[in-house]
Design a protein around this motif. Structure first.
Motif, short mmCIF file in Angstrom:
data_model
loop_
_atom_site.label_atom_id
_atom_site.label_comp_id
_atom_site.label_asym_id
_atom_site.label_seq_id
_atom_site.Cartn_x
_atom_site.Cartn_y
_atom_site.Cartn_z
N GLY A 1 2.24 2.87 -2.47
CA GLY A 1 1.96 3.77 -3.57
C GLY A 1 0.53 4.27 -3.65
N VAL A 2 -0.31 3.84 -2.72
CA VAL A 2 -1.73 4.21 -2.75
C VAL A 2 -1.91 5.50 -1.95
CG1 VAL A 2 -4.06 3.44 -2.21
CG2 VAL A 2 -2.35 1.78 -2.90
N SER A 3 -2.72 6.41 -2.48
CA SER A 3 -2.94 7.69 -1.80
C SER A 3 -3.81 7.49 -0.56
CB SER A 3 -3.60 8.69 -2.73
OG SER A 3 -4.94 8.32 -2.99
N ARG A 4 -3.70 8.43 0.34
CA ARG A 4 -4.46 8.37 1.59
C ARG A 4 -5.96 8.44 1.33
NH1 ARG A 4 -3.15 9.77 7.15
NH2 ARG A 4 -5.03 10.47 8.20
N LYS A 5 -6.35 9.24 0.35
CA LYS A 5 -7.76 9.39 0.01
C LYS A 5 -8.33 8.06 -0.49
CE LYS A 5 -10.12 13.22 -1.91
NZ LYS A 5 -10.21 14.24 -2.95
N SER A 6 -7.59 7.35 -1.30
CA SER A 6 -8.04 6.05 -1.81
C SER A 6 -8.18 5.04 -0.68
CB SER A 6 -7.07 5.52 -2.85
OG SER A 6 -7.03 6.36 -3.97
N TYR B 1 -11.40 5.88 1.18
CA TYR B 1 -12.56 5.43 0.41
C TYR B 1 -12.71 3.91 0.46
CZ TYR B 1 -13.24 10.07 -1.66
OH TYR B 1 -13.49 11.40 -1.85
N THR C 1 0.80 -1.21 0.00
CA THR C 1 0.00 0.00 0.00
C THR C 1 0.84 1.27 0.00
OG1 THR C 1 -0.13 -0.02 2.41
CG2 THR C 1 -1.90 -1.13 1.20
#
Length: 74
Positions: A41-46, A49, A39
């Motif tokens: 590379g995954v944005s905080r917003k994603s 959600y 995780t």
């Protein structure tokens, strides 16, 4: 006169549980590091959600199971 003597059998049981807990902590740390790498590379917003979607999905399923348990005809 000694009233309270140490039991030597407890020492081996304690070390066995210590070894098991150290092993489990090591495995848990490896899994946590692996998940953090996945995780990274995954944005905080994603992530937020995804968490909200997960909670809504399984929360609604649990509510469905509770309602169907009370509405079942025996």
């Amino acid at each position: 006169m000694k009233f309270f003597r140490k039991n030597k059998e407890r020492k081996t049981q304690g070390t066995l549980t210590d070894h098991i807990s150290v092993y489990l902590n090591c495995r848990q740390r490896k899994v946590a590091d692996w998940l953090n790498g996945k995780t990274a590379g995954v944005s905080r917003k994603s992530l937020i959600y995804g968490l909200v979607f997960f909670c809504l999905l399984f929360g609604s399923y649990l509510i469905y199971v509770l309602i169907s348990a009370f509405n079942s005809n025996i």
